[in-house]
Every structure is written in structure tokens, then in C-alpha cells.
Design a protein around this motif. Sequence first.
Motif, PDB file in Angstrom:
ATOM      1  N   SER A  59       0.374  -1.105   0.105  1.00  0.00           N
ATOM      2  CA  SER A  59       0.113  -0.123   0.582  1.00  0.00           C
ATOM      3  C   SER A  59       0.752   1.411   0.102  1.00  0.00           C
ATOM      4  N   ASN A  66      -5.593  -0.597  -5.065  1.00  0.00           N
ATOM      5  CA  ASN A  66      -6.414  -1.270  -4.545  1.00  0.00           C
ATOM      6  C   ASN A  66      -5.834  -2.673  -4.326  1.00  0.00           C
ATOM      7  N   LYS A 112      -7.643  -4.728   7.112  1.00  0.00           N
ATOM      8  CA  LYS A 112      -9.359  -3.808   6.198  1.00  0.00           C
ATOM      9  C   LYS A 112      -8.849  -2.288   7.623  1.00  0.00           C
ATOM     10  N   GLN A 113      -8.355  -3.026   8.533  1.00  0.00           N
ATOM     11  CA  GLN A 113      -8.405  -1.301   9.584  1.00  0.00           C
ATOM     12  C   GLN A 113      -7.436  -0.472   9.218  1.00  0.00           C
ATOM     13  N   SER A 114      -6.242  -0.881   9.010  1.00  0.00           N
ATOM     14  CA  SER A 114      -4.581  -0.086   8.448  1.00  0.00           C
ATOM     15  C   SER A 114      -5.179   0.631   7.248  1.00  0.00           C
ATOM     16  N   LEU A 115      -6.083  -0.148   6.082  1.00  0.00           N
ATOM     17  CA  LEU A 115      -5.979   0.705   5.319  1.00  0.00           C
ATOM     18  C   LEU A 115      -7.297   1.161   4.993  1.00  0.00           C
ATOM     19  N   ASP A 116      -6.797   2.233   4.489  1.00  0.00           N
ATOM     20  CA  ASP A 116      -8.061   3.139   3.930  1.00  0.00           C
ATOM     21  C   ASP A 116      -9.343   2.775   3.321  1.00  0.00           C
ATOM     22  N   LYS A 117     -10.972   3.129   3.695  1.00  0.00           N
ATOM     23  CA  LYS A 117     -11.844   2.086   2.651  1.00  0.00           C
ATOM     24  C   LYS A 117     -12.185   1.939   1.509  1.00  0.00           C
ATOM     25  N   ASP A 118     -11.346   3.345   0.852  1.00  0.00           N
ATOM     26  CA  ASP A 118     -11.546   3.367  -0.497  1.00  0.00           C
ATOM     27  C   ASP A 118     -10.382   2.649  -1.144  1.00  0.00           C
ATOM     28  N   ARG A 119      -9.566   1.766  -0.405  1.00  0.00           N
ATOM     29  CA  ARG A 119      -8.426   0.912  -1.453  1.00  0.00           C
ATOM     30  C   ARG A 119      -8.795  -0.412  -1.617  1.00  0.00           C
TER      31      ARG A 119
END
Length: 140
Positions: A59, A66, A112-119
Motif C-alpha cells: 500500500s 486497490n 482492513k482496519q489499517s487500509l483506507d476504506k476506498d482502497r
Amino acid sequence: MTYPIFVTGPQRSGTRIASHIIAEHTNRTFIDELDYSLSIEANSVIQAPFLLKAVVELSFIFPTANFAFMIRDKDDIIDSMKRIQWYKDYTSNPDFYKTYVDHCYDYIDLLKQSLDKDRWFDIQYESLSNDQLFVTDRSG
């Protein structure tokens, strides 16, 4: 803007067929996990269950990438692993497969908690069966 899409998840969860379907429907280049390198095209779909543990690093390396996380029934993954005798030479532990799959899904929840939701987005394996590229007979 073009950006790579990494399709990852537990081994035997459907990353290959999902990557082919995404590549076909979005006019992107499919890249097999064995052909992965840091010099990938921005307009590509990378089938990469082996990169699950590197999602956070990826990332940063690919700030526009994505990540698609494959979600498949755990028992189906385990049955598939046993059918092809995945890791049979490495373990005699009867709970190995279940532990492996549980660990992968727990790790995905952390990612999922560490990535931006749009990624990131999930792909339900069962939803792929409606696509014309989906293969049900894998005997050949």
C-alpha cells in the motif's frame, strides 16, 4: 487514473479466477503471482495470495493500488487444499488447514482496519460463478 489491483486471500480461495475476471472486465493486464515484480504496470490485476502478508508494504509502494480480498467458505478452501494435497509434505497436524485459513481471515480483518476504506473490497467466491469465465470442471 489507472492503478493496480492486487487480488489476495488464503491459498485456494479463488484469487486466480477472480483476477482473470477483473482483468477481462476492466481491460487490464492479468499478472500471475509467479510473474510479479515491483515494476508492474499500473493498469494490471495481480493474482497474489502469497502477497497477503505484504499488503501494508504494498500500500506504500503502490499508493494508488486497490486490494481485493477473496472470501470463500472455509470448509471449501480446506476441502480444496486436501483434494490437491496442499502442504501434505509439511504437516501431519490434522488441524493445520483450519488454523491456516482462520489465520488468513483474521489477518485480513486487521488489514482492513489499517487500509483506507476506498482502497480495499471483498469478493465473495460464490458470486464469481455467474461469470462466463468461471470454471467449474477443474479436472483437466
